[in-house]
Write a protein that holds these residues in place. Sequence first.
Motif, PDB file in Angstrom:
ATOM      1  N   SER A 318       2.691  -5.574   8.643  1.00 44.11           N
ATOM      2  CA  SER A 318       3.104  -4.158   8.662  1.00 44.11           C
ATOM      3  C   SER A 318       4.216  -3.889   7.663  1.00 44.11           C
ATOM      4  CB  SER A 318       3.606  -3.724  10.039  1.00 44.11           C
ATOM      5  OG  SER A 318       2.562  -3.632  10.917  1.00 44.11           O
ATOM      6  N   SER A 319       4.207  -4.579   6.551  1.00 40.70           N
ATOM      7  CA  SER A 319       5.264  -4.345   5.571  1.00 40.70           C
ATOM      8  C   SER A 319       4.718  -4.442   4.149  1.00 40.70           C
ATOM      9  CB  SER A 319       6.393  -5.363   5.778  1.00 40.70           C
ATOM     10  OG  SER A 319       7.265  -5.337   4.691  1.00 40.70           O
ATOM     11  N   SER A 320       4.718  -3.295   3.441  1.00 43.45           N
ATOM     12  CA  SER A 320       4.235  -3.309   2.056  1.00 43.45           C
ATOM     13  C   SER A 320       5.136  -4.185   1.188  1.00 43.45           C
ATOM     14  CB  SER A 320       4.273  -1.920   1.423  1.00 43.45           C
ATOM     15  OG  SER A 320       3.637  -0.982   2.187  1.00 43.45           O
ATOM     16  N   MET A 354       2.868   5.991  -0.227  1.00 45.40           N
ATOM     17  CA  MET A 354       2.482   5.624   1.139  1.00 45.40           C
ATOM     18  C   MET A 354       1.399   6.566   1.639  1.00 45.40           C
ATOM     19  SD  MET A 354       4.907   3.372   2.218  1.00 45.40           S
ATOM     20  CE  MET A 354       6.174   2.677   1.221  1.00 45.40           C
ATOM     21  N   THR A 357       0.740   6.143   5.423  1.00 47.33           N
ATOM     22  CA  THR A 357       1.846   6.707   6.197  1.00 47.33           C
ATOM     23  C   THR A 357       1.772   8.229   6.190  1.00 47.33           C
ATOM     24  OG1 THR A 357       3.200   4.819   5.588  1.00 47.33           O
ATOM     25  CG2 THR A 357       4.368   6.775   6.357  1.00 47.33           C
ATOM     26  N   ALA A 396      10.475   3.612   3.476  1.00 48.22           N
ATOM     27  CA  ALA A 396      10.547   2.294   2.848  1.00 48.22           C
ATOM     28  C   ALA A 396       9.371   1.460   3.330  1.00 48.22           C
ATOM     29  CB  ALA A 396      11.854   1.630   3.236  1.00 48.22           C
ATOM     30  N   GLY A 397       8.950   0.506   2.506  1.00 46.32           N
ATOM     31  CA  GLY A 397       7.787  -0.305   2.874  1.00 46.32           C
ATOM     32  C   GLY A 397       8.107  -1.388   3.881  1.00 46.32           C
ATOM     33  N   ALA A 398       8.578  -0.972   5.050  1.00 47.46           N
ATOM     34  CA  ALA A 398       8.926  -1.945   6.085  1.00 47.46           C
ATOM     35  C   ALA A 398       8.345  -1.470   7.418  1.00 47.46           C
ATOM     36  CB  ALA A 398      10.436  -2.076   6.171  1.00 47.46           C
ATOM     37  N   GLY A 400       7.532   0.132  10.801  1.00 45.04           N
ATOM     38  CA  GLY A 400       8.075   1.194  11.652  1.00 45.04           C
ATOM     39  C   GLY A 400       8.900   2.263  10.959  1.00 45.04           C
ATOM     40  N   VAL A 401       8.951   2.268   9.642  1.00 45.51           N
ATOM     41  CA  VAL A 401       9.792   3.271   8.980  1.00 45.51           C
ATOM     42  C   VAL A 401       9.103   4.635   8.968  1.00 45.51           C
ATOM     43  CG1 VAL A 401      11.157   3.798   6.933  1.00 45.51           C
ATOM     44  CG2 VAL A 401      10.698   1.450   7.533  1.00 45.51           C
ATOM     45  N   GLY A 402       7.760   4.605   8.908  1.00 42.41           N
ATOM     46  CA  GLY A 402       6.995   5.852   8.864  1.00 42.41           C
ATOM     47  C   GLY A 402       7.322   6.767  10.029  1.00 42.41           C
ATOM     48  N   ARG A 434      -1.881   1.586   8.604  1.00 40.70           N
ATOM     49  CA  ARG A 434      -1.388   2.399   7.492  1.00 40.70           C
ATOM     50  C   ARG A 434      -0.791   1.538   6.376  1.00 40.70           C
ATOM     51  NH1 ARG A 434       2.714   4.233  11.716  1.00 40.70           N
ATOM     52  NH2 ARG A 434       4.713   3.471  10.973  1.00 40.70           N
ATOM     53  N   THR A 435      -0.228   0.386   6.753  1.00 34.73           N
ATOM     54  CA  THR A 435       0.323  -0.490   5.709  1.00 34.73           C
ATOM     55  C   THR A 435      -0.806  -1.040   4.830  1.00 34.73           C
ATOM     56  OG1 THR A 435       2.048  -1.091   7.260  1.00 34.73           O
ATOM     57  CG2 THR A 435       1.862  -2.456   5.308  1.00 34.73           C
ATOM     58  N   ASN A 438      -1.655   1.632   2.519  1.00 34.73           N
ATOM     59  CA  ASN A 438      -0.602   1.811   1.509  1.00 34.73           C
ATOM     60  C   ASN A 438      -0.767   0.856   0.333  1.00 34.73           C
ATOM     61  OD1 ASN A 438       0.526   3.778   3.091  1.00 34.73           O
ATOM     62  ND2 ASN A 438       2.169   2.517   3.927  1.00 34.73           N
TER      63      ASN A 438
END
Length: 463
Positions: A318-320, A354, A357, A396-398, A400-402, A434-435, A438
């Motif tokens: 889950s992290s771009s 994103m 996202t 940010a591509g991390a 849960g940020v969305g 979603r990641t 992305n």
Amino acid sequence: MKKRSLCVALISAAFSVLALSFSFPFLSLTLRLSAMLMLALLLFVFFKVWLRVNLPTRIFFGLLLGAVFGLLWGEQAAVIKPLGTAFIRLIKMIVVPLIFASLVVGAASLGDIKKVGRVGLKTLAYFLVSTVFSIFLGLLLANTLRPGGSLPLEIRQDLLANYQQSAEQTLQKSGVQSYTEILLEIIPENPIQSMSQGHILQIIFFALIMGIAIATLDPVQMEPVRGFFHGINEIMAKIVHGVIQLAPFGVFALIAAVVGTFGASILLALFRYALVVIVGQIILLLIYPLIVGAFTGMRFGDFIRGLRPAQLIAFSTSSSSATLPVTIQCNEENLGVKNDIASFVLPLGATINMDGTALFQAISALFIAQVYGIELNLSAQLMLVVTAVLASIGTAGAPGVGILMLVIILKQLGIPLEGIALILGVERILDMFRTMVNITSDSAAAVMIAASEKELSIPGQIP
Ligand code: ASP
């Protein structure tokens, strides 16, 4: 016997001796010896098959087995999460040196500033168009399928009560910056600090300027500098190759932990909403290879196959940003994108592009509004498009940020912020989808821009 088979046999034997000499001390020696033999044989067959299948298939099996183990173990599966975390840390370790070195090399070989500007403009134009398209798709799905129209009142009350605390924490975390502040922050005050804090946009900015400066200086004088960064780039690529071999195990642990700790009941309660989001993501995943194919002639299957390791890793981490080294590797080695384009478009994409996202944010905002019985008219939905573009850029591509950025959209549209509680329960699962979207969108951009700059060598085609 071949050397590799001998190694596999020895490792299998060592494993089984170790495992069975420490356990079942109550068994007789003969029983233990035969169990050892059986285990060694099983391990031998497993490793032989393992070494024969290719890496994407191994990662896929890791994912599948992880899901099965998560289902069987339940919450206890969380004990193996450190294995997954170790894997994420190993790839993250490479992100900063890799993007810095490869961007400096890339910008230095892009040569003239005109080309940097042209590639930059194309990249931003693609990012904008694809994000707006994703938001429209989200709005279309949410308006026609109305996932929030049928949420029973008692489920709604349960969700609001159960997730109230996490919703408050989410709201607190979503400190809002002004857009001028966001833009100004791209310029680093101290590049070393940017690197130590992993501030990707600042690193990109500094690396680009440095690369351009190198390109304009005397080539003979600059040769050692180019050589140095080129060397670092090669070293990092080598490390990515090694780390990615561990992906099946990392993915296994991450998925087992997610599935084990995830309540299936929440997925049922929010089934319609989650389904609409996932269907939207799948539509996007299918559109990219089609557009890439139409634009470059790359076959649908080649694009999907080439990107599969990165997609699976994005899905499970889950992290771009954490997936970035693998995304770059897949683009360069499997899709034929030249390094100077990949090293520019992909880090930028992992930070600001994103699509998945944006689609999620559009559907979620409408879902929450529908649950609260708020009808958003056309102008409100157009405002949603604009805010969602900005919010997805700011994401940010991390992990849960969305959802933090979703708060900004809700605020702007006057939708009750505590509505976040309605969707928190399925957030982790949707983040995985979603990641994956992305990084696929970033890669589609890299392939098409490389083709437009004649810097794409499509596998199987003569350049
Ligand atoms: N996890 C997403 C990513 O890394 C960002 C988000 O939507 O939360 O791309």
